[in-house]
Design a protein around this motif. Structure first.
Motif, PDB file in Angstrom:
ATOM      1  N   VAL A 102       0.858  -1.191   0.000  1.00  0.00           N
ATOM      2  CA  VAL A 102       0.000   0.000   0.000  1.00  0.00           C
ATOM      3  C   VAL A 102       0.888   1.232   0.000  1.00  0.00           C
ATOM      4  O   VAL A 102       2.031   1.189   0.439  1.00  0.00           O
ATOM      5  CB  VAL A 102      -0.919   0.043   1.243  1.00  0.00           C
ATOM      6  N   LEU A 103       0.334   2.305  -0.498  1.00  0.00           N
ATOM      7  CA  LEU A 103       1.079   3.560  -0.531  1.00  0.00           C
ATOM      8  C   LEU A 103       0.623   4.429   0.624  1.00  0.00           C
ATOM      9  O   LEU A 103      -0.546   4.392   1.005  1.00  0.00           O
ATOM     10  CB  LEU A 103       0.791   4.288  -1.836  1.00  0.00           C
ATOM     11  N   ASP A 104       1.559   5.223   1.107  1.00  0.00           N
ATOM     12  CA  ASP A 104       1.097   6.138   2.150  1.00  0.00           C
ATOM     13  C   ASP A 104       0.259   7.249   1.492  1.00  0.00           C
ATOM     14  O   ASP A 104       0.237   7.410   0.270  1.00  0.00           O
ATOM     15  CB  ASP A 104       2.259   6.690   2.971  1.00  0.00           C
ATOM     16  N   ALA A 105      -0.425   7.988   2.327  1.00  0.00           N
ATOM     17  CA  ALA A 105      -1.411   8.966   1.841  1.00  0.00           C
ATOM     18  C   ALA A 105      -0.754  10.025   0.958  1.00  0.00           C
ATOM     19  O   ALA A 105      -1.312  10.431  -0.062  1.00  0.00           O
ATOM     20  CB  ALA A 105      -2.107   9.624   3.028  1.00  0.00           C
ATOM     21  N   ARG A 106       0.482  10.414   1.300  1.00  0.00           N
ATOM     22  CA  ARG A 106       1.138  11.462   0.538  1.00  0.00           C
ATOM     23  C   ARG A 106       1.384  11.012  -0.906  1.00  0.00           C
ATOM     24  O   ARG A 106       1.082  11.721  -1.858  1.00  0.00           O
ATOM     25  CB  ARG A 106       2.494  11.801   1.190  1.00  0.00           C
ATOM     26  N   LEU A 107       1.893   9.763  -1.046  1.00  0.00           N
ATOM     27  CA  LEU A 107       2.191   9.262  -2.388  1.00  0.00           C
ATOM     28  C   LEU A 107       0.904   9.022  -3.174  1.00  0.00           C
ATOM     29  O   LEU A 107       0.830   9.303  -4.371  1.00  0.00           O
ATOM     30  CB  LEU A 107       3.043   7.997  -2.300  1.00  0.00           C
ATOM     31  N   SER A 108      -0.115   8.505  -2.488  1.00  0.00           N
ATOM     32  CA  SER A 108      -1.403   8.304  -3.172  1.00  0.00           C
ATOM     33  C   SER A 108      -1.933   9.634  -3.676  1.00  0.00           C
ATOM     34  O   SER A 108      -2.454   9.737  -4.798  1.00  0.00           O
ATOM     35  CB  SER A 108      -2.434   7.703  -2.207  1.00  0.00           C
ATOM     36  N   ARG A 120       6.711  -0.423  -6.534  1.00  0.00           N
ATOM     37  CA  ARG A 120       7.840   0.096  -5.790  1.00  0.00           C
ATOM     38  C   ARG A 120       9.124  -0.474  -6.383  1.00  0.00           C
ATOM     39  O   ARG A 120       9.239  -1.663  -6.578  1.00  0.00           O
ATOM     40  CB  ARG A 120       7.721  -0.292  -4.316  1.00  0.00           C
ATOM     41  N   ALA A 134      11.139   1.932   0.482  1.00  0.00           N
ATOM     42  CA  ALA A 134      10.201   2.983   0.837  1.00  0.00           C
ATOM     43  C   ALA A 134      10.928   4.047   1.636  1.00  0.00           C
ATOM     44  O   ALA A 134      11.726   3.725   2.522  1.00  0.00           O
ATOM     45  CB  ALA A 134       9.067   2.386   1.661  1.00  0.00           C
ATOM     46  N   LYS A 135      10.724   5.284   1.260  1.00  0.00           N
ATOM     47  CA  LYS A 135      11.430   6.354   1.963  1.00  0.00           C
ATOM     48  C   LYS A 135      10.479   7.092   2.876  1.00  0.00           C
ATOM     49  O   LYS A 135       9.312   7.265   2.545  1.00  0.00           O
ATOM     50  CB  LYS A 135      12.031   7.316   0.941  1.00  0.00           C
ATOM     51  N   PRO A 136      10.948   7.522   4.019  1.00  0.00           N
ATOM     52  CA  PRO A 136      10.058   8.212   4.948  1.00  0.00           C
ATOM     53  C   PRO A 136       9.602   9.559   4.371  1.00  0.00           C
ATOM     54  O   PRO A 136      10.284  10.135   3.563  1.00  0.00           O
ATOM     55  CB  PRO A 136      10.913   8.426   6.199  1.00  0.00           C
TER      56      PRO A 136
END
Ligand SMILES: [Zn+2]
Length: 484
Positions: A429-435, A478, A482-484
């Motif tokens: 899953v992608l975090d909200a920022r990337l989505s 990906r 995954a980068k913070p």
């Protein structure tokens, strides 16, 4: 200037062909008593790298590879199966050719088969008999190594313990039992026999390479390759036969590729770690990944063939393939960016310099990954236009078509988008920022704001996310941590 490690001198030397612009090259081929295994392919892929690099450097190359279809092992196999040599060896010859193509190895110019070269071998043995270097014993003919003072120069063996008259009939033997070797073997129950001028019998293994290289490449030629296993006795014997017969230097440069081991151990059928190409393909790796792995370890180092190494080859190769994939989606028209041309120029120089240094593939690959890194930065900054992207793609494709042979081939079919659960068993899953970025890019594209769309794509790429636009919408995967 190309420099290669010459086993004969033990040094890295500048390579100067005998005839300007032309390279005559002989590589020992398969003994077709079984299917080739992955260790064989390592040597053939190394030879392919050498040959492709010579071609890339502007040389014409004449390449000969023998097919050993009569020797101790093929005869034993055919007898055990109760069939003739021809019938026994045919499937192995066919498998060799099809697996060679699978690994994208350029075919040799000539593939002489030993059974088709009996008259040439007999001719050479006749010269050695006439010169008193070969002698007859019990219907067989042996090479007297005491008559060839240079014997041992390639393998650096000591002849001090050599007992005169000590001889052997086996095609393969250890250094400890250095002895006069059989050029021609007397007829034996259950073995094929040729009626020839030097009497009935069949050839020993070593004489074929001397006879075949003479026919296609002449008395002296540039490059001879094989695995380190070939150095003694096979190549030592080839030198002895050819130089004793003709009185001139046989080969200028000898290159030998080191062993392939599996999980840290020597490959052996008894250990269950003996792999054919098809075994590795069946484990889910494709031929390009296997070629990448075989190429990416320097040829004079032991290659440890493990699952992790295959995975790593896959990851490294995918980095380049994803990079190309990304570049194909650069949509914005921008004037040429000098930084892109510079990145290509530097990559080309460093790639070639690496290979010129005794085929230092690590240096060459590092140059390629540096290109990926620096161009990705341009993409992320929105500083790379469609034309520049095309130039970078063209450059990588040029290196791949000419030398690597495993980077771009299947890219046209698009790298697989990983929608299946990842290695941890979770659907990624992608975090909200990337989505949100992906959505913003979709909107930018819908608004035909390609500049913004490219910038967002670059930002996602910097975060290790590759996008693919499909008719069903955008998909992502990906490609980096995954980068913070
Ligand atoms: Zn050979």
């Amino acid at each position: 200037m190309q420099r290669f490690h010459n086993t004969l001198s033990g040094k890295v030397e500048e390579f100067v062909p005998i005839e300007a612009g032309k390279v005559r090259m002989y590589t020992c081929g398969p003994t077709v008593y079984d299917y080739p295994h992955i260790g064989n392919w390592r040597a053939y892929v190394f030879e392919d790298l050498l040959k492709r690099f010579l071609l890339y450097s502007g040389f014409g190359v004449t390449h000969v590879m023998n097919i050993t279809d009569v020797d101790d092992k093929t005869i034993k196999g055919a007898n055990a199966k109760g069939v003739g040599l021809d019938e026994y060896t045919r499937p192995f010859i066919e498998a060799f050719a099809s697996e060679r193509d699978r690994l994208n190895i350029l075919p040799a110019d000539h593939y002489p088969r030993a059974t088709a070269f009996i008259p040439e071998m007999v001719g050479l043995i006749k010269i050695l008999l006439e010169k008193g270097i070969a002698y007859r014993k019990d219907g067989s003919i042996y090479f007297a190594i005491a008559k060839f003072p240079a014997y041992g120069r390639l393998s650096k063996i000591s002849l001090e313990d050599l007992r005169p008259g000590n001889r052997g009939d086996a095609d393969e033997y250890e250094k400890e039992s250095v002895h006069d070797f059989a050029l021609w073997k007397a007829p034996k129950e259950g073995e094929p026999v040729w009626e020839t001028e030097i009497g009935p019998g069949r050839p020993g293994w070593h004489i074929e390479c001397s006879a075949m290289s003479l026919k296609y490449l002449g008395r002296t030629f540039d490059i001879h390759c094989g695995g380190v296993d070939n150095i003694f006795p096979h190549h030592e014997n080839e030198i002895a036969q050819s130089e004793a017969a003709h009185g001139v230097k046989f080969v200028h440069t000898w290159l030998h590729c080191h062993h392939l081991i599996v999980d840290g151990e020597k490959m052996a059928k008894s250990k269950g770690n003996f792999f054919r190409l098809s075994d590795v393909l069946a484990r889910g790796f494709d031929a390009g990944e296997i070629r990448f792995l075989l190429l990416s370890t320097h040829y004079r180092k032991v290659l440890n063939f493990t699952d992790e190494a295959l995975q790593q080859a896959r990851t490294s190769r995918n980095r380049i393939r994803n990079f190309l994939f990304e570049l194909r989606h650069v949509e914005r028209d921008l004037p040429p960016n000098p930084a892109a041309a510079r990145a290509i120029g530097e990559a080309r120089t460093a790639f070639v310099a690496g290979l010129e240094d005794d085929l230092n593939i690590s240096e060459a690959l590092a140059a390629l990954f540096e290109l990926v890194r620096s161009v990705n930065i341009l993409v992320a900054r929105g500083a790379l236009g469609r034309e520049d992207a095309g130039r970078v793609i063209g450059f990588v494709k040029e290196l791949d078509d000419s030398i690597m042979g495993c980077l771009t081939g299947e890219v046209r079919a698009r790298p697989e988008i990983e929608e299946r659960p990842d290695v941890h068993g979770e659907t990624p899953v992608l975090d909200a920022r990337l989505s949100a970025l992906i959505e913003a890019r979709q909107k930018a594209r819908a608004d035909r704001n390609f500049r913004l769309a490219d910038e967002i794509r670059g930002e996602l790429l910097a975060a290790g996310i590759v996008l693919e636009d499909t008719k069903d919408g955008v998909r992502w995967k990906r490609v980096g941590p995954a980068k913070p």
